[in-house]
Structures are given as structure tokens and as C-alpha cells.
Enzyme design. Structure first.
Site, PDB file in Angstrom:
ATOM      1  N   ASP A  14      36.959  47.732  33.276  1.00  0.00           N
ATOM      2  CA  ASP A  14      37.117  46.494  33.490  1.00  0.00           C
ATOM      3  C   ASP A  14      35.537  45.329  32.548  1.00  0.00           C
ATOM      4  OD1 ASP A  14      37.878  43.838  34.643  1.00  0.00           O
ATOM      5  OD2 ASP A  14      38.937  45.095  35.908  1.00  0.00           O
ATOM      6  N   HIS A  16      35.154  42.540  33.038  1.00  0.00           N
ATOM      7  CA  HIS A  16      35.615  40.353  34.086  1.00  0.00           C
ATOM      8  C   HIS A  16      34.058  40.432  35.003  1.00  0.00           C
ATOM      9  CE1 HIS A  16      39.742  41.016  32.558  1.00  0.00           C
ATOM     10  NE2 HIS A  16      39.780  40.012  32.244  1.00  0.00           N
TER      11      HIS A  16
HETATM   12  C1  B12 Z   1      37.814  35.439  31.497  1.00  0.00           C
HETATM   13  C2  B12 Z   1      38.851  36.142  31.536  1.00  0.00           C
HETATM   14  C3  B12 Z   1      38.727  37.735  30.812  1.00  0.00           C
HETATM   15  C4  B12 Z   1      37.165  37.355  29.718  1.00  0.00           C
HETATM   16  C5  B12 Z   1      36.187  38.256  30.275  1.00  0.00           C
HETATM   17  C6  B12 Z   1      34.549  37.756  30.129  1.00  0.00           C
HETATM   18  C7  B12 Z   1      33.775  37.805  31.019  1.00  0.00           C
HETATM   19  N1  B12 Z   1      32.920  38.925  30.749  1.00  0.00           N
HETATM   20  O1  B12 Z   1      34.251  37.903  32.580  1.00  0.00           O
HETATM   21  C8  B12 Z   1      37.461  38.357  28.873  1.00  0.00           C
HETATM   22  C9  B12 Z   1      37.942  37.442  27.371  1.00  0.00           C
HETATM   23  C10 B12 Z   1      36.990  39.345  28.276  1.00  0.00           C
HETATM   24  C11 B12 Z   1      39.123  38.485  29.364  1.00  0.00           C
HETATM   25  C12 B12 Z   1      39.246  40.059  28.524  1.00  0.00           C
HETATM   26  C13 B12 Z   1      40.892  40.375  29.585  1.00  0.00           C
HETATM   27  N2  B12 Z   1      41.471  40.205  30.061  1.00  0.00           N
HETATM   28 CO1  B12 Z   1      40.464  38.482  31.409  1.00  0.00          CO
HETATM   29  N3  B12 Z   1      40.758  37.017  32.192  1.00  0.00           N
HETATM   30  C14 B12 Z   1      40.171  36.195  32.538  1.00  0.00           C
HETATM   31  C15 B12 Z   1      40.182  34.845  33.106  1.00  0.00           C
HETATM   32  C16 B12 Z   1      41.222  33.656  32.166  1.00  0.00           C
HETATM   33  C17 B12 Z   1      39.999  34.219  33.863  1.00  0.00           C
HETATM   34  C18 B12 Z   1      38.454  35.235  34.841  1.00  0.00           C
HETATM   35  C19 B12 Z   1      37.872  35.073  35.827  1.00  0.00           C
HETATM   36  O2  B12 Z   1      36.252  34.744  35.528  1.00  0.00           O
HETATM   37  N4  B12 Z   1      37.928  34.255  36.885  1.00  0.00           N
HETATM   38  C20 B12 Z   1      36.956  33.558  38.169  1.00  0.00           C
HETATM   39  C21 B12 Z   1      36.279  34.432  39.502  1.00  0.00           C
HETATM   40  C22 B12 Z   1      35.906  33.660  39.752  1.00  0.00           C
HETATM   41  O3  B12 Z   1      38.137  34.807  39.385  1.00  0.00           O
HETATM   42  P1  B12 Z   1      38.337  36.529  40.020  1.00  0.00           P
HETATM   43  O4  B12 Z   1      37.677  37.207  39.171  1.00  0.00           O
HETATM   44  O5  B12 Z   1      39.312  36.410  40.663  1.00  0.00           O
HETATM   45  O6  B12 Z   1      37.118  36.709  40.833  1.00  0.00           O
HETATM   46  C23 B12 Z   1      37.269  36.045  42.310  1.00  0.00           C
HETATM   47  C24 B12 Z   1      38.570  36.402  43.410  1.00  0.00           C
HETATM   48  O7  B12 Z   1      39.158  37.544  42.733  1.00  0.00           O
HETATM   49  C25 B12 Z   1      37.869  37.589  44.610  1.00  0.00           C
HETATM   50  N5  B12 Z   1      37.454  38.860  44.404  1.00  0.00           N
HETATM   51  C26 B12 Z   1      37.534  39.471  42.733  1.00  0.00           C
HETATM   52  N6  B12 Z   1      37.290  40.893  42.809  1.00  0.00           N
HETATM   53  C27 B12 Z   1      37.186  41.364  44.636  1.00  0.00           C
HETATM   54  C28 B12 Z   1      37.363  42.167  45.677  1.00  0.00           C
HETATM   55  C29 B12 Z   1      37.477  42.095  46.578  1.00  0.00           C
HETATM   56  C30 B12 Z   1      37.400  43.611  47.504  1.00  0.00           C
HETATM   57  C31 B12 Z   1      37.834  40.879  47.061  1.00  0.00           C
HETATM   58  C32 B12 Z   1      37.566  40.227  48.877  1.00  0.00           C
HETATM   59  C33 B12 Z   1      37.867  39.423  46.270  1.00  0.00           C
HETATM   60  C34 B12 Z   1      37.363  40.213  44.708  1.00  0.00           C
HETATM   61  O8  B12 Z   1      36.665  37.074  43.740  1.00  0.00           O
HETATM   62  C35 B12 Z   1      36.199  36.466  43.140  1.00  0.00           C
HETATM   63  C36 B12 Z   1      35.301  35.345  43.511  1.00  0.00           C
HETATM   64  O9  B12 Z   1      35.558  34.528  44.093  1.00  0.00           O
HETATM   65  C37 B12 Z   1      41.454  35.760  33.742  1.00  0.00           C
HETATM   66  C38 B12 Z   1      42.865  34.895  34.736  1.00  0.00           C
HETATM   67  C39 B12 Z   1      42.499  34.064  35.261  1.00  0.00           C
HETATM   68  N7  B12 Z   1      42.735  32.768  35.010  1.00  0.00           N
HETATM   69  O10 B12 Z   1      42.429  34.848  36.985  1.00  0.00           O
HETATM   70  C40 B12 Z   1      42.115  36.503  32.802  1.00  0.00           C
HETATM   71  C41 B12 Z   1      42.751  38.258  33.225  1.00  0.00           C
HETATM   72  C42 B12 Z   1      41.902  38.689  34.399  1.00  0.00           C
HETATM   73  N8  B12 Z   1      42.629  38.900  32.312  1.00  0.00           N
HETATM   74  C43 B12 Z   1      43.875  39.739  31.871  1.00  0.00           C
HETATM   75  C44 B12 Z   1      43.803  40.698  31.528  1.00  0.00           C
HETATM   76  C45 B12 Z   1      44.468  41.313  30.491  1.00  0.00           C
HETATM   77  C46 B12 Z   1      42.344  40.492  30.223  1.00  0.00           C
HETATM   78  C47 B12 Z   1      42.582  41.967  28.802  1.00  0.00           C
HETATM   79  C48 B12 Z   1      43.367  43.614  29.529  1.00  0.00           C
HETATM   80  C49 B12 Z   1      43.199  41.053  27.868  1.00  0.00           C
HETATM   81  C50 B12 Z   1      43.378  42.318  27.140  1.00  0.00           C
HETATM   82  N9  B12 Z   1      44.399  42.676  26.055  1.00  0.00           N
HETATM   83  O11 B12 Z   1      42.287  42.069  26.258  1.00  0.00           O
HETATM   84  C51 B12 Z   1      41.240  42.320  28.191  1.00  0.00           C
HETATM   85  C52 B12 Z   1      40.783  43.599  29.174  1.00  0.00           C
HETATM   86  C53 B12 Z   1      38.736  43.214  29.267  1.00  0.00           C
HETATM   87  C54 B12 Z   1      38.158  44.155  29.794  1.00  0.00           C
HETATM   88  N10 B12 Z   1      38.049  45.794  29.255  1.00  0.00           N
HETATM   89  O12 B12 Z   1      37.986  44.304  31.311  1.00  0.00           O
HETATM   90  C55 B12 Z   1      44.922  39.414  32.697  1.00  0.00           C
HETATM   91  C56 B12 Z   1      45.069  40.412  33.762  1.00  0.00           C
HETATM   92  C57 B12 Z   1      46.227  40.700  34.105  1.00  0.00           C
HETATM   93  C58 B12 Z   1      46.471  41.166  35.415  1.00  0.00           C
HETATM   94  N11 B12 Z   1      45.539  41.913  36.193  1.00  0.00           N
HETATM   95  O13 B12 Z   1      48.023  41.845  35.122  1.00  0.00           O
HETATM   96  C59 B12 Z   1      43.882  37.771  33.662  1.00  0.00           C
HETATM   97  C60 B12 Z   1      44.366  37.804  35.391  1.00  0.00           C
HETATM   98  C61 B12 Z   1      45.313  36.747  32.487  1.00  0.00           C
HETATM   99  C62 B12 Z   1      46.442  36.834  32.186  1.00  0.00           C
HETATM  100  N12 B12 Z   1      47.216  35.969  33.806  1.00  0.00           N
HETATM  101  O14 B12 Z   1      47.144  37.836  31.565  1.00  0.00           O
HETATM  102  N13 B12 Z   1      39.928  38.084  30.273  1.00  0.00           N
END
Ligand code: B12
Length: 151
Positions: A14, A16
Site C-alpha cells: 500500500d 497511500h
Molecule cells: C490519493 C489516493 C491515491 C494515490 C496515493 C498517492 C500517495 N502516494 O499517497 C494513488 C493514485 C497512488 C492511489 C492509488 C491506489 N488507490 Co487510492 N486513493 C487516494 C484517495 C483519493 C485519497 C487518500 C488520501 O490521501 N486521503 C487523505 C488522508 C489524510 O486520509 P487517510 O489516508 O484516510 O488517513 C486518515 C484516516 O483514515 C486515519 N487513519 C489512517 N490510518 C489509520 C490507522 C489508525 C490505526 C487510525 C486510528 C486512523 C488511521 O487518519 C488519517 C489522517 O487523518 C482515496 C480516496 C479518499 N478520498 O480517501 C483513494 C483510495 C484510498 N484508493 C483506493 C484504491 C482502490 C487505490 C488503488 C488500489 C487503485 C488501483 N486500482 O490502482 C491504488 C493502490 C496503490 C497502492 N499500491 O497502494 C480506494 C481504496 C478502496 C478500499 N479500501 O476499498 C480509495 C478509498 C478510493 C475509492 N473510493 O475507491 N490512491
């Protein structure tokens, strides 16, 4: 008061990275000593870092939907490495799509995770849970009083 140590990372294949950076910053600001192993981290890297830093908690993020596969067996590996009492957290988007949350939470708890967080969990909630799990009520009160004095 004793500084609590966390290992933070994004498990499996992963990449992200944004949430990881935010958590690193916010948890460090909240007073935890964070060892951030970053993205693309296998279970072994979390465990080795936890052994090396004598961590109290491992905070696992999984965003791309393969969390269940990546996290399976982690508790057993912790036990084998002598991390018997380590607290395991997991959060992010830990399964594919929108599944029934109580069922998802149960599956991860059955794997040995102490707390399982749903998508969109705020940093405030994360910090609150860490404080609850790592400090006694008396310690928390003392910490709050100290913070009030410092501000
Ligand atoms: C940007 C993004 C990408 C970028 C990542 C760039 C990078 N290097 O960071 C790129 C384009 C590379 C990407 C690729 C992929 N992505 Co993407 N991506 C996103 C997106 C739009 C935003 C993620 C993000 O940065 N969020 C902002 C941060 C601040 O939030 P966060 O990560 O959720 O973390 C917060 C909380 O979740 C929490 N948190 C996180 N971890 C933990 C752990 C604990 C214990 C706790 C308490 C809290 C906590 O705290 C964080 C800070 O506030 C999301 C959709 C979305 N809106 O979330 C999809 C998403 C995560 N991606 C998704 C997918 C499927 C993929 C791919 C598999 C797509 C593909 N087929 O290629 C690939 C995977 C690549 C890989 N090997 O990892 C899906 C996951 C779906 C799922 N889980 O069912 C999402 C949800 C989009 C969707 N709706 O389908 N992605």
C-alpha cells in the site's frame, strides 16, 4: 511522565502516504515518540521496529482494501518476537468497499487487534484512544494540568 512509544506505518503493498504523514505529525505533536516506518511496510518491519524501540503500540494503516490479507498473523508474529502485551491498532480503509462495520471490526479483533478504526477516523479520536489505553486516569489528569500551566 513517561514518554509512550509508537510504531506507525502503512502495511503491505500500500503506497497511500498522506494519512501516514498527518498521523506522524499529529501524534508527535500530541507528545508520543513516533517511529514512522512509512508506506509499503511488511509485518516484519513493524515488529522489528517495535522490538528495537521498545514500543507500547503498533499503529497500522491500510488504505487500499487488502488490509485483512496483510494483517493476518500479525498478532502471532508479535507473540513469537516477545511483544506479548503490545497494543495493536488498525485503521484507514481496511477492507474493500463498504462492508458491515461490526462484522469487519469483529474479524480484525479476532485476529488480535485491540482497536479497529473505521474509515475517516479523526486524529483527535486516535489521540484520545491512545491516551485512554496508555495512561491511567490519574496520569491523564496530571498531564492536562501540566498542559494548562504551560499554555
Ligand atoms: C490519493 C489516493 C491515491 C494515490 C496515493 C498517492 C500517495 N502516494 O499517497 C494513488 C493514485 C497512488 C492511489 C492509488 C491506489 N488507490 Co487510492 N486513493 C487516494 C484517495 C483519493 C485519497 C487518500 C488520501 O490521501 N486521503 C487523505 C488522508 C489524510 O486520509 P487517510 O489516508 O484516510 O488517513 C486518515 C484516516 O483514515 C486515519 N487513519 C489512517 N490510518 C489509520 C490507522 C489508525 C490505526 C487510525 C486510528 C486512523 C488511521 O487518519 C488519517 C489522517 O487523518 C482515496 C480516496 C479518499 N478520498 O480517501 C483513494 C483510495 C484510498 N484508493 C483506493 C484504491 C482502490 C487505490 C488503488 C488500489 C487503485 C488501483 N486500482 O490502482 C491504488 C493502490 C496503490 C497502492 N499500491 O497502494 C480506494 C481504496 C478502496 C478500499 N479500501 O476499498 C480509495 C478509498 C478510493 C475509492 N473510493 O475507491 N490512491
Amino acid at each position: 511522565m513517561e514518554e509512550k512509544r509508537l510504531v506507525l506505518g502503512v502495511i503491505g503493498s500500500d503506497c497511500h502516504a498522506v494519512g501516514n504523514k498527518i498521523l506522524d505529525y499529529a501524534l508527535s505533536e500530541a507528545g508520543f515518540k513516533v517511529e514512522n516506518i512509512g508506506v509499503l511496510s511488511p509485518q516484519e518491519d513493524f515488529i522489528n521496529a517495535a522490538v528495537e524501540t521498545n514500543a507500547d503500540v503498533i499503529v497500522v494503516s491500510s488504505l487500499y482494501g487488502h488490509g485483512e490479507m496483510d494483517c493476518r498473523g500479525m498478532r502471532e508474529k508479535c507473540d513469537e518476537s516477545g511483544l506479548k502485551d503490545i497494543i495493536l491498532y488498525v485503521g484507514g480503509n481496511i477492507v474493500v468497499g463498504k462492508q458491515n462495520w461490526p462484522e469487519v471490526e469483529k474479524r480484525f479483533k479476532d485476529m488480535g487487534f485491540n482497536r479497529v478504526f473505521p474509515p475517516g477516523t479523526s486524529v483527535e479520536t486516535t489521540i484520545k484512544c491512545l491516551k485512554e489505553d496508555l495512561y491511567s486516569k490519574e496520569e491523564l489528569k496530571l498531564k492536562e494540568e501540566l498542559e494548562l500551566k504551560q499554555n
